[in-house]
Design a protein around this motif. Structure first.
Motif, mmCIF file in Angstrom:
data_model
loop_
_atom_site.group_PDB
_atom_site.id
_atom_site.type_symbol
_atom_site.label_atom_id
_atom_site.label_comp_id
_atom_site.label_asym_id
_atom_site.label_seq_id
_atom_site.Cartn_x
_atom_site.Cartn_y
_atom_site.Cartn_z
ATOM 1 N N VAL A 140 0.824 -1.200 0.000
ATOM 2 C CA VAL A 140 0.000 0.000 0.000
ATOM 3 C C VAL A 140 0.866 1.261 0.000
ATOM 4 O O VAL A 140 0.597 2.210 -0.740
ATOM 5 C CB VAL A 140 -0.978 -0.005 1.200
ATOM 6 C CG1 VAL A 140 -1.714 1.309 1.322
ATOM 7 C CG2 VAL A 140 -1.949 -1.168 1.075
ATOM 8 N N MET A 141 1.946 1.275 0.790
ATOM 9 C CA MET A 141 2.761 2.479 0.931
ATOM 10 C C MET A 141 3.462 2.865 -0.372
ATOM 11 O O MET A 141 3.438 4.016 -0.773
ATOM 12 C CB MET A 141 3.807 2.282 2.038
ATOM 13 C CG MET A 141 4.591 3.548 2.373
ATOM 14 S SD MET A 141 5.816 3.296 3.681
ATOM 15 C CE MET A 141 4.764 2.826 5.039
ATOM 16 N N SER A 142 4.068 1.903 -1.055
ATOM 17 C CA SER A 142 4.845 2.215 -2.262
ATOM 18 C C SER A 142 4.039 2.060 -3.554
ATOM 19 O O SER A 142 4.418 2.602 -4.584
ATOM 20 C CB SER A 142 6.068 1.305 -2.347
ATOM 21 O OG SER A 142 5.668 -0.040 -2.579
ATOM 22 N N GLY A 143 2.966 1.272 -3.488
ATOM 23 C CA GLY A 143 2.193 0.999 -4.695
ATOM 24 C C GLY A 143 2.779 -0.101 -5.560
ATOM 25 O O GLY A 143 2.238 -0.434 -6.611
ATOM 26 N N ILE A 144 3.886 -0.701 -5.126
ATOM 27 C CA ILE A 144 4.521 -1.789 -5.880
ATOM 28 C C ILE A 144 3.630 -3.019 -5.806
ATOM 29 O O ILE A 144 3.109 -3.363 -4.745
ATOM 30 C CB ILE A 144 5.919 -2.101 -5.313
ATOM 31 C CG1 ILE A 144 6.847 -0.903 -5.511
ATOM 32 C CG2 ILE A 144 6.508 -3.356 -5.955
ATOM 33 C CD1 ILE A 144 8.188 -1.031 -4.809
ATOM 34 N N SER A 145 3.461 -3.694 -6.954
ATOM 35 C CA SER A 145 2.617 -4.893 -6.972
ATOM 36 C C SER A 145 3.275 -6.002 -7.782
ATOM 37 O O SER A 145 4.148 -5.748 -8.610
ATOM 38 C CB SER A 145 1.243 -4.572 -7.563
ATOM 39 O OG SER A 145 1.358 -4.230 -8.924
ATOM 40 N N GLU A 146 2.835 -7.209 -7.514
ATOM 41 C CA GLU A 146 3.287 -8.397 -8.245
ATOM 42 C C GLU A 146 2.080 -9.277 -8.505
ATOM 43 O O GLU A 146 1.136 -9.307 -7.718
ATOM 44 C CB GLU A 146 4.332 -9.182 -7.447
ATOM 45 C CG GLU A 146 5.676 -8.505 -7.331
ATOM 46 C CD GLU A 146 6.466 -8.469 -8.631
ATOM 47 O OE1 GLU A 146 6.171 -9.260 -9.551
ATOM 48 O OE2 GLU A 146 7.388 -7.638 -8.729
#
Length: 102
Positions: A61-67
């Motif tokens: 949630v904090m960085s918006g990085i997803s996989e």
């Protein structure tokens, strides 16, 4: 002679839709080292030989990085693999597992 359709209670329709969604899809979140990780799995039709598979997505949630992890036999497998991929990436990027190198 006109045919008459069924009069369905909107609340009942909504309940049925929610039940089907919960059987096919799953969402949730966990906290790892103070970071909120959200996840979801969605079922989809694949082929005649393998009619139903799940795809998972996990995001920080904090960085918006997803996989994403695609083509698993269970919701849990899709979620687990997407979450592991995300945690590995966050660790590699220095966002988990200690201080980030400058």
């Amino acid at each position: 002679m006109a045919t008459r359709g069924f009069d369905l209670d909107p609340a009942m329709v909504s309940t049925v839709v929610n039940i089907v969604k919960s059987l096919v899809n799953e969402e949730g979140q966990i906290t790892v080292e103070g970071r909120t990780i959200q996840y979801k799995a969605k079922g989809r039709v694949h082929s005649l030989m393998e009619p139903w598979v799940y795809d998972g997505t996990a995001w920080d949630v904090m960085s918006g990085i997803s996989e994403k992890a695609k083509h698993y036999k269970s919701k849990q497998g899709a979620i687990e693999h997407a979450t592991l991929k995300l945690l590995e990436r966050l660790t590699r990027d220095g966002l988990l597992g200690g201080r980030k190198e400058l």
